[in-house]
Write a protein that holds these residues in place. Structure first.
Motif, PDB file in Angstrom:
ATOM      1  N   THR A 103     -22.216  11.577   7.847  1.00 49.77           N
ATOM      2  CA  THR A 103     -22.525  10.386   8.642  1.00 49.77           C
ATOM      3  C   THR A 103     -22.527   9.139   7.771  1.00 49.77           C
ATOM      4  OG1 THR A 103     -23.898  11.719  10.145  1.00 49.77           O
ATOM      5  CG2 THR A 103     -24.236   9.332  10.176  1.00 49.77           C
ATOM      6  N   ALA A 104     -23.145   9.242   6.578  1.00 54.01           N
ATOM      7  CA  ALA A 104     -23.207   8.092   5.674  1.00 54.01           C
ATOM      8  C   ALA A 104     -21.821   7.712   5.165  1.00 54.01           C
ATOM      9  CB  ALA A 104     -24.124   8.416   4.501  1.00 54.01           C
ATOM     10  N   GLU A 105     -21.005   8.687   4.880  1.00 57.80           N
ATOM     11  CA  GLU A 105     -19.648   8.410   4.406  1.00 57.80           C
ATOM     12  C   GLU A 105     -18.862   7.612   5.447  1.00 57.80           C
ATOM     13  OE1 GLU A 105     -15.972  11.247   3.111  1.00 57.80           O
ATOM     14  OE2 GLU A 105     -17.838  11.459   1.974  1.00 57.80           O
ATOM     15  N   ALA A 106     -19.044   7.988   6.706  1.00 56.20           N
ATOM     16  CA  ALA A 106     -18.363   7.264   7.778  1.00 56.20           C
ATOM     17  C   ALA A 106     -18.925   5.849   7.920  1.00 56.20           C
ATOM     18  CB  ALA A 106     -18.503   8.023   9.090  1.00 56.20           C
ATOM     19  N   GLU A 107     -20.235   5.696   7.794  1.00 55.01           N
ATOM     20  CA  GLU A 107     -20.859   4.382   7.933  1.00 55.01           C
ATOM     21  C   GLU A 107     -20.514   3.457   6.767  1.00 55.01           C
ATOM     22  OE1 GLU A 107     -23.061   2.999  10.449  1.00 55.01           O
ATOM     23  OE2 GLU A 107     -21.958   4.587  11.488  1.00 55.01           O
ATOM     24  N   PHE A 108     -20.567   3.983   5.543  1.00 53.21           N
ATOM     25  CA  PHE A 108     -20.285   3.163   4.367  1.00 53.21           C
ATOM     26  C   PHE A 108     -18.780   2.961   4.150  1.00 53.21           C
ATOM     27  CE2 PHE A 108     -24.507   4.851   2.729  1.00 53.21           C
ATOM     28  CZ  PHE A 108     -25.168   3.637   2.838  1.00 53.21           C
ATOM     29  N   GLY A 109     -17.979   3.859   4.721  1.00 49.62           N
ATOM     30  CA  GLY A 109     -16.536   3.764   4.542  1.00 49.62           C
ATOM     31  C   GLY A 109     -16.090   4.081   3.134  1.00 49.62           C
ATOM     32  N   THR A 110     -16.840   4.940   2.462  1.00 48.71           N
ATOM     33  CA  THR A 110     -16.502   5.313   1.092  1.00 48.71           C
ATOM     34  C   THR A 110     -17.036   6.713   0.818  1.00 48.71           C
ATOM     35  OG1 THR A 110     -16.584   4.543  -1.215  1.00 48.71           O
ATOM     36  CG2 THR A 110     -18.622   4.417   0.036  1.00 48.71           C
ATOM     37  N   PRO A 111     -16.389   7.480  -0.073  1.00 54.96           N
ATOM     38  CA  PRO A 111     -16.882   8.842  -0.363  1.00 54.96           C
ATOM     39  C   PRO A 111     -18.303   8.825  -0.905  1.00 54.96           C
ATOM     40  CG  PRO A 111     -14.660   8.535  -1.212  1.00 54.96           C
ATOM     41  CD  PRO A 111     -15.142   7.181  -0.791  1.00 54.96           C
ATOM     42  N   MET A 112     -19.053   9.863  -0.576  1.00 49.85           N
ATOM     43  CA  MET A 112     -20.410   9.992  -1.083  1.00 49.85           C
ATOM     44  C   MET A 112     -20.379  10.576  -2.492  1.00 49.85           C
ATOM     45  SD  MET A 112     -22.536   8.790   1.065  1.00 49.85           S
ATOM     46  CE  MET A 112     -24.098   9.525   0.579  1.00 49.85           C
ATOM     47  N   PRO A 113     -21.402  10.250  -3.297  1.00 54.17           N
ATOM     48  CA  PRO A 113     -21.487  10.862  -4.635  1.00 54.17           C
ATOM     49  C   PRO A 113     -21.825  12.344  -4.542  1.00 54.17           C
ATOM     50  CG  PRO A 113     -23.438   9.538  -4.170  1.00 54.17           C
ATOM     51  CD  PRO A 113     -22.473   9.288  -3.050  1.00 54.17           C
ATOM     52  N   ASP A 114     -21.785  13.007  -5.671  1.00 56.92           N
ATOM     53  CA  ASP A 114     -22.135  14.431  -5.752  1.00 56.92           C
ATOM     54  C   ASP A 114     -23.535  14.657  -5.192  1.00 56.92           C
ATOM     55  OD1 ASP A 114     -22.146  17.158  -6.623  1.00 56.92           O
ATOM     56  OD2 ASP A 114     -23.293  16.534  -8.382  1.00 56.92           O
ATOM     57  N   SER A 115     -23.646  15.576  -4.227  1.00 59.85           N
ATOM     58  CA  SER A 115     -24.917  15.832  -3.550  1.00 59.85           C
ATOM     59  C   SER A 115     -25.635  17.002  -4.213  1.00 59.85           C
ATOM     60  CB  SER A 115     -24.671  16.131  -2.069  1.00 59.85           C
ATOM     61  OG  SER A 115     -25.890  16.308  -1.378  1.00 59.85           O
ATOM     62  N   LEU A 116     -26.838  16.754  -4.733  1.00 58.43           N
ATOM     63  CA  LEU A 116     -27.626  17.786  -5.404  1.00 58.43           C
ATOM     64  C   LEU A 116     -28.577  18.443  -4.417  1.00 58.43           C
ATOM     65  CD1 LEU A 116     -28.550  15.933  -8.729  1.00 58.43           C
ATOM     66  CD2 LEU A 116     -26.561  17.371  -8.237  1.00 58.43           C
ATOM     67  N   SER A 117     -28.737  19.758  -4.554  1.00 59.03           N
ATOM     68  CA  SER A 117     -29.568  20.498  -3.604  1.00 59.03           C
ATOM     69  C   SER A 117     -30.194  21.708  -4.275  1.00 59.03           C
ATOM     70  CB  SER A 117     -28.698  20.959  -2.423  1.00 59.03           C
ATOM     71  OG  SER A 117     -29.424  21.796  -1.563  1.00 59.03           O
TER      72      SER A 117
END
Length: 353
Positions: free
Chosen positions: A284-298
Motif C-alpha cells: 500500500t505504501a509503495e503505491a502511495e509513495f510511488g517508489t519501491p519500499m526499502p528492505d523490510s525487517l521482520s
C-alpha cells in the motif's frame, strides 16, 4: 546545549525473551472453536515465546522489563545511576505473578531496582505504540535540553489474551481471533545526545485517529477470568486505514521539502502483526509513495505480535544477527489501536546491542 541543534540517538538496545516456545499448531490445539482454520497460514507466525507463570521465574511484565533494561545497560556506555529519566510503556502490568499493578508506577519500581536513584520516572500508555511514544517523549526532552540520557522500557505478557481467546472463541470469525497472533517479550532502549549525523534520530512523529479507537480494544473479559482483546480485523487492516501512515508521512516530508524516495531508507520495520499484514502495508505504501519500499525487517514469524516491544525487538534481533551494515538508515512505523501511526527515522552506527 543549544536547543536549535540538539538531537537524540539510539545508544543501546536490550531484550528479554521467555525461554518457553509455543508453536502455532500447539496453540491451535488449545482452541476447540477453530475447526480446521490454519492460523499459521493466515498470520505467517510459526511460533512465539510464552511466559512462565511461576512468580519465581521472573517472566511477568515487570520481571521481563527489568531484565531487558539490564540487558540494554550492559551494552551501554552508561550505568543506571547515569540515567536522567526512566519511562515504562507496558500495556500488561503484571508483577509478582498475576498481580495487575498501577501504583507505584512501573517506571518508579524499575528505576529503584536498577539503581537509577536520581532519575525522574513515569509510565505512558498508548497501546502497541507505547514504546514509540516513550521514545518520542524522550527524544523531545533531549532536544529541549531537559535531560541528557534516558531509558524507555516495556515488558509484555501478551499471551494472556491468547489464553482467554482459547477458552472463549466459538469460531474463526470471533473478534478475539487476533489474540492468537501474540507473543511475550520485553525490550529496552537507551537514548542520549547525538553529536554525529551518522548516529541520530532524524525525526519521530506520531498521529492518533481516534475515530478508529473502537476497532481494537483490550479489557477484562466479561465471560471468564482474564484479559481479552477484541479486534475488527477486516476494518483495522482495510486499504483506507493502511493509507493513513503513507499519507501522514508524505505530508510531513512535504513540509520539509522532502520526498519519501529522497529519504533513502535502507530498512523499514512495520508493526509485527503478521507476515501478510506487513506485506500489505508495504504494498500500500509503495503505491502511495510511488517508489519501491526499502528492505523490510521482520521477526514476527518466530515471535508473533509482541505489542509495544515489536519494533525494538525486531531492530535488536537484526542488529545482533549482523543483518544491517553500520550507518544504515532505519524507518520504524507504528500501527496501534487508537489508531496510532507515524514514523521514526534514525541512522544507526555505534548502537550497543
Amino acid at each position: 546545549m543549544s536547543t536549535a541543534t540538539a538531537h537524540s540517538r539510539i545508544e543501546a538496545l536490550g531484550l528479554c525473551l521467555p525461554a518457553a516456545v509455543q508453536t502455532t499448531p500447539q496453540l491451535a490445539a488449545l482452541v476447540p472453536g477453530l475447526g480446521d482454520v490454519d492460523i499459521e497460514k493466515i498470520t505467517g507466525i510459526t511460533e512465539r515465546r510464552v511466559y512462565d507463570p511461576e512468580p519465581d521465574a521472573g517472566e511477568d511484565s515487570f520481571g521481563m522489563a527489568l531484565a531487558a533494561a539490564r540487558d540494554a545497560l550492559r551494552s551501554s556506555r552508561y550505568e543506571a545511576a547515569d540515567l536522567d529519566i526512566v519511562i515504562s510503556a507496558s500495556i500488561t502490568r503484571f508483577k509478582d505473578g498475576s498481580r495487575f499493578t498501577f501504583e507505584p508506577s512501573f517506571a518508579a519500581m524499575l528505576a529503584g531496582e536498577l539503581g537509577a536513584r536520581s532519575a525522574i520516572h513515569f509510565d505512558v500508555s498508548n497501546a502497541c505504540a507505547g514504546m514509540m511514544t516513550g521514545v518520542w517523549l524522550l527524544d523531545r526532552m533531549i532536544r529541549s535540553g531537559a535531560v541528557r540520557r534516558g531509558l524507555v522500557v516495556s515488558g509484555e505478557q501478551a499471551t494472556r489474551v491468547a489464553q482467554t481467546a482459547a477458552r472463549e472463541m466459538a469460531d474463526s470469525y470471533d473478534p478475539q481471533f487476533a489474540s492468537l497472533s501474540v507473543g511475550d517479550s520485553a525490550a529496552a532502549v537507551v537514548l542520549d545526545v547525538s553529536v554525529d549525523a551518522a548516529d541520530r534520530i532524524h525525526y519521530i512523529e506520531l498521529m492518533t485517529c481516534s475515530e478508529y479507537s473502537h476497532l481494537c480494544m483490550g479489557m477484562p473479559s466479561d465471560r471468564t477470568p482474564g484479559i481479552s482483546l477484541y479486534t475488527d480485523n477486516k476494518k483495522m487492516h482495510n486499504r483506507d486505514r493502511l493509507k493513513l501512515w503513507p499519507r501522514f508521512h508524505e505530508d510531513f516530508l512535504a513540509k520539509r521539502g522532502r520526498t519519501f524516495a529522497a529519504e533513502e531508507f535502507d530498512h523499514v520495520i512495520q508493526h509485527q502483526v503478521g507476515t501478510r499484514f506487513i506485506d500489505y502495508v508495504n504494498q500500500t505504501a509503495e503505491a502511495e509513495f510511488g517508489t519501491p519500499m526499502p528492505d523490510s525487517l521482520s521477526v514476527v514469524e518466530r515471535y508473533g505480535n509482541t505489542a509495544t516491544t515489536s519494533h525494538f525487538l525486531t531492530l535488536c534481533e537484526h542488529l545482533r544477527a549482523g543483518d544491517a551494515r553500520p550507518g544504515a538508515k532505519y524507518l520504524l512505523v507504528p500501527a496501534a489501536s487508537g489508531v496510532v501511526t507515524g514514523a521514526l527515522s534514525a541512522t544507526l552506527t555505534n548502537v550497543g546491542v
